[in-house]
Design a protein around this motif. Structure first.
Motif, PDB file in Angstrom:
ATOM      1  N   THR A 197     -10.658  20.300 -12.376  1.00  0.00           N
ATOM      2  CA  THR A 197     -11.124  20.073 -11.010  1.00  0.00           C
ATOM      3  C   THR A 197     -11.350  21.420 -10.327  1.00  0.00           C
ATOM      4  N   VAL A 198     -12.434  21.521  -9.552  1.00  0.00           N
ATOM      5  CA  VAL A 198     -12.740  22.766  -8.839  1.00  0.00           C
ATOM      6  C   VAL A 198     -12.519  22.563  -7.345  1.00  0.00           C
ATOM      7  N   LEU A 199     -11.740  23.467  -6.745  1.00  0.00           N
ATOM      8  CA  LEU A 199     -11.504  23.458  -5.304  1.00  0.00           C
ATOM      9  C   LEU A 199     -12.204  24.661  -4.695  1.00  0.00           C
ATOM     10  N   HIS A 200     -13.238  24.419  -3.884  1.00  0.00           N
ATOM     11  CA  HIS A 200     -14.006  25.496  -3.271  1.00  0.00           C
ATOM     12  C   HIS A 200     -13.458  25.840  -1.890  1.00  0.00           C
ATOM     13  N   GLY A 201     -13.695  27.092  -1.484  1.00  0.00           N
ATOM     14  CA  GLY A 201     -13.293  27.505  -0.145  1.00  0.00           C
ATOM     15  C   GLY A 201     -11.798  27.495   0.071  1.00  0.00           C
ATOM     16  N   VAL A 202     -11.040  27.666  -1.011  1.00  0.00           N
ATOM     17  CA  VAL A 202      -9.578  27.655  -0.942  1.00  0.00           C
ATOM     18  C   VAL A 202      -9.055  28.981  -1.487  1.00  0.00           C
ATOM     19  N   ARG A 203      -8.151  29.610  -0.756  1.00  0.00           N
ATOM     20  CA  ARG A 203      -7.598  30.897  -1.177  1.00  0.00           C
ATOM     21  C   ARG A 203      -6.113  30.746  -1.498  1.00  0.00           C
ATOM     22  N   GLY A 204      -5.752  30.910  -2.765  1.00  0.00           N
ATOM     23  CA  GLY A 204      -4.351  30.880  -3.152  1.00  0.00           C
ATOM     24  C   GLY A 204      -3.630  32.093  -2.607  1.00  0.00           C
ATOM     25  N   GLN A 205      -2.429  31.869  -2.082  1.00  0.00           N
ATOM     26  CA  GLN A 205      -1.735  32.973  -1.403  1.00  0.00           C
ATOM     27  C   GLN A 205      -0.388  33.298  -2.022  1.00  0.00           C
ATOM     28  N   SER A 206       0.429  32.297  -2.319  1.00  0.00           N
ATOM     29  CA  SER A 206       1.765  32.554  -2.842  1.00  0.00           C
ATOM     30  C   SER A 206       2.187  31.395  -3.734  1.00  0.00           C
ATOM     31  N   LEU A 207       3.269  31.622  -4.488  1.00  0.00           N
ATOM     32  CA  LEU A 207       3.824  30.585  -5.342  1.00  0.00           C
ATOM     33  C   LEU A 207       5.108  30.070  -4.704  1.00  0.00           C
ATOM     34  N   ILE A 208       5.197  28.758  -4.622  1.00  0.00           N
ATOM     35  CA  ILE A 208       6.403  28.127  -4.084  1.00  0.00           C
ATOM     36  C   ILE A 208       6.820  27.024  -5.029  1.00  0.00           C
ATOM     37  N   ALA A 209       7.961  26.429  -4.798  1.00  0.00           N
ATOM     38  CA  ALA A 209       8.425  25.342  -5.659  1.00  0.00           C
ATOM     39  C   ALA A 209       7.377  24.238  -5.680  1.00  0.00           C
ATOM     40  N   GLY A 210       6.898  23.913  -6.865  1.00  0.00           N
ATOM     41  CA  GLY A 210       5.930  22.832  -6.998  1.00  0.00           C
ATOM     42  C   GLY A 210       4.497  23.260  -7.122  1.00  0.00           C
ATOM     43  N   GLY A 211       4.178  24.530  -6.803  1.00  0.00           N
ATOM     44  CA  GLY A 211       2.789  24.913  -6.954  1.00  0.00           C
ATOM     45  C   GLY A 211       2.364  26.150  -6.204  1.00  0.00           C
ATOM     46  N   VAL A 212       1.071  26.155  -5.811  1.00  0.00           N
ATOM     47  CA  VAL A 212       0.438  27.297  -5.143  1.00  0.00           C
ATOM     48  C   VAL A 212       0.269  26.970  -3.663  1.00  0.00           C
ATOM     49  N   ASN A 213       0.741  27.857  -2.822  1.00  0.00           N
ATOM     50  CA  ASN A 213       0.566  27.704  -1.384  1.00  0.00           C
ATOM     51  C   ASN A 213      -0.730  28.411  -0.987  1.00  0.00           C
ATOM     52  N   THR A 214      -1.613  27.713  -0.258  1.00  0.00           N
ATOM     53  CA  THR A 214      -2.884  28.299   0.134  1.00  0.00           C
ATOM     54  C   THR A 214      -2.759  29.012   1.481  1.00  0.00           C
ATOM     55  N   SER A 215      -3.788  29.782   1.827  1.00  0.00           N
ATOM     56  CA  SER A 215      -3.783  30.497   3.100  1.00  0.00           C
ATOM     57  C   SER A 215      -3.821  29.532   4.282  1.00  0.00           C
ATOM     58  N   GLU A 216      -4.209  28.270   4.028  1.00  0.00           N
ATOM     59  CA  GLU A 216      -4.210  27.248   5.086  1.00  0.00           C
ATOM     60  C   GLU A 216      -2.889  26.493   5.149  1.00  0.00           C
ATOM     61  N   GLY A 217      -1.929  26.893   4.290  1.00  0.00           N
ATOM     62  CA  GLY A 217      -0.616  26.256   4.299  1.00  0.00           C
ATOM     63  C   GLY A 217      -0.526  24.979   3.499  1.00  0.00           C
ATOM     64  N   GLU A 218      -1.539  24.686   2.681  1.00  0.00           N
ATOM     65  CA  GLU A 218      -1.514  23.494   1.843  1.00  0.00           C
ATOM     66  C   GLU A 218      -0.914  23.825   0.480  1.00  0.00           C
ATOM     67  N   LEU A 219      -0.459  22.788  -0.225  1.00  0.00           N
ATOM     68  CA  LEU A 219       0.153  22.959  -1.545  1.00  0.00           C
ATOM     69  C   LEU A 219      -0.764  22.405  -2.622  1.00  0.00           C
ATOM     70  N   ILE A 220      -1.017  23.217  -3.649  1.00  0.00           N
ATOM     71  CA  ILE A 220      -1.736  22.756  -4.832  1.00  0.00           C
ATOM     72  C   ILE A 220      -0.704  22.626  -5.948  1.00  0.00           C
ATOM     73  N   ASP A 221      -0.490  21.411  -6.426  1.00  0.00           N
ATOM     74  CA  ASP A 221       0.521  21.162  -7.448  1.00  0.00           C
ATOM     75  C   ASP A 221       0.222  21.972  -8.713  1.00  0.00           C
ATOM     76  N   ALA A 222       1.236  22.635  -9.255  1.00  0.00           N
ATOM     77  CA  ALA A 222       1.040  23.458 -10.451  1.00  0.00           C
ATOM     78  C   ALA A 222       2.349  23.663 -11.186  1.00  0.00           C
ATOM     79  N   ASP A 223       2.259  23.659 -12.509  1.00  0.00           N
ATOM     80  CA  ASP A 223       3.383  24.043 -13.364  1.00  0.00           C
ATOM     81  C   ASP A 223       3.155  25.431 -13.950  1.00  0.00           C
ATOM     82  N   ILE A 224       1.880  25.751 -14.209  1.00  0.00           N
ATOM     83  CA  ILE A 224       1.482  27.053 -14.748  1.00  0.00           C
ATOM     84  C   ILE A 224       0.339  27.567 -13.890  1.00  0.00           C
ATOM     85  N   VAL A 225       0.407  28.844 -13.500  1.00  0.00           N
ATOM     86  CA  VAL A 225      -0.642  29.436 -12.666  1.00  0.00           C
ATOM     87  C   VAL A 225      -1.217  30.656 -13.382  1.00  0.00           C
ATOM     88  N   LEU A 226      -2.533  30.631 -13.574  1.00  0.00           N
ATOM     89  CA  LEU A 226      -3.251  31.801 -14.080  1.00  0.00           C
ATOM     90  C   LEU A 226      -3.777  32.555 -12.869  1.00  0.00           C
TER      91      LEU A 226
END
Length: 386
Positions: A219-248
């Motif tokens: 799946t492709v998410l456009h216009g989203v900037r990954g900012q930090s890693l938190i429990a459960g996934g990637v936190n975006t600059s908008e404060g949303e969570l993208i579920d993840a177990d492995i982050v490249l």
């Protein structure tokens, strides 16, 4: 009296420096002594890395034999990376404590990444895609972790960085992980800060890449900037969570950290500013090429993408200019190509060719890409290695 030899030091063993060594091997200069400083006697060719990640070739098949190439050029190789430089006193300090004097020096040390911050307990596993020279250690560690996962689990792989390299890397990694653990359900997500896939490419290459990602269940998410890693996934600059177990992590390229403590002119990302001859701005006799270099803002409105193709194109001109600098001769200007051919592997034995608005795909494109990459590596390596 015989004048002393000019001391030429090549800092790093990137693609551009492979051309420099080849040029001196083909046309030796007895008035120049060449020293190469590198963290390894082998250097990965970035174009072949996706094929290795996908399990299509061995690590060794992606590497240029810097030691053998240095020997052909009559150069001394020191397998210890540079950690400091004094442009005024003309010396480079290496990690092993050795100090190397130079009259002319060149940087081809690649780039690294600005890594995300980690917050909370048990953030997702992070695989940083740069620096390239140590990627094989990080990739092996991830594969060992994957081997220990329980059967029948679900793993979410998120790649942050939506350029051509990010797309190709994620598809290659997903292919290998699915092959390694077919008993696990793998789900991929590509996170891109851009509003379009492959910014700068034409509609057809973008469509072909989108189709390949969809076929790989990514799946492709456009216009989203990954900012930090938190429990459960990637936190975006908008404060949303993208579920993840492995982050490249394939975004936020910056210059090597040790360059920050030098008197070299750096841009905001820590890359060495150069002029059109690849000479460092305001530092005669110092040069830089490849990912570690950036054109002075007064010379170019938009930065060149961090892609190995530019280091390859810069190599022959850099070789000419280093020879000329050693002899106090005029330097040659390098002109960036307006368009370059991008060959993007899709991890399934196919590839996409993209050049401007032109795009096509197929298994034959992948075979074409592999032949191009193999020829490039073989160009610099002893025949008996292949």
């Amino acid at each position: 009296m015989i004048p002393p030899l000019k001391q030429l030091v090549l800092i790093g063993a990137g693609h551009a420096h492979a051309f420099v060594l080849e040029a001196f091997a083909q046309r030796p200069d007895t008035t120049i002594a060449i020293t190469v400083v590198s963290d390894s006697p082998l250097a990965a060719y970035s174009g072949s890395v996706p094929a290795w990640l996908a399990g299509e070739c061995t690590l060794r098949e992606t590497q240029i034999d810097v030691a053998a190439l240095s020997q052909r050029a009559g150069a001394r190789l020191i397998t210890s990376p540079a950690v400091a430089i004094d442009p005024t006193k003309r010396w480079v300090t290496l990690a092993n404590g050795e100090v190397v004097h130079f009259d002319v020096a060149s940087f081809n040390v690649g780039s690294t990444l600005r890594l995300p911050e980690k917050h909370g307990a048990q953030p997702p596993y992070l695989l940083a895609m740069r620096p390239l020279s140590s990627l094989h250690y990080r990739w092996q560690a991830l594969r060992e972790k994957v081997a220990q996962l329980p059967q029948g689990t679900h793993q979410r792989v998120v790649s942050v960085g939506g350029g051509a390299a990010g797309c190709e890397t994620l598809m290659s990694v997903m292919a290998q992980l699915r092959q390694q653990r077919s008993d696990i359900t793998w789900q991929g997500t590509l996170v891109s800060a851009s509003t379009t896939l492959l910014p700068g490419a034409g509609h057809l290459p973008r469509w072909l890449t989108q189709r390949a990602l969809r076929r790989a269940d990514i799946t492709v998410l456009h216009g989203v900037r990954g900012q930090s890693l938190i429990a459960g996934g990637v936190n975006t600059s908008e404060g949303e969570l993208i579920d993840a177990d492995i982050v490249l992590w394939a975004t936020g390229a910056v210059g090597q950290m040790w360059l920050q403590d030098t008197a070299l002119p750096l841009n905001q990302q820590g890359f060495i500013q150069v002029n059109k001859t690849l000479e460092v701005t305001g530092k005669p006799g110092l040069f830089a090429a490849g990912d570690c270099a950036a054109f002075n803002p007064s010379l170019r409105s938009s930065p060149l993408p961090k892609s190995g193709v530019y280091a390859v194109r810069q190599g022959p001109v850099l070789a000419e200019n280093l020879r000329a600098a050693c002899h106090s001769e005029p330097l040659t200007t390098w002109q960036p190509p307006k368009r370059v051919l991008a060959l993007i592997g899709t991890g399934d034995g196919h590839a996409i060719a993209s050049r401007g608005a032109i795009g096509f795909s197929g298994r034959w494109v992948w075979e074409w890409k592999k032949r191009i990459d193999a020829r490039f590596i073989a160009r610099f390596n002893p025949p008996f290695n292949y």
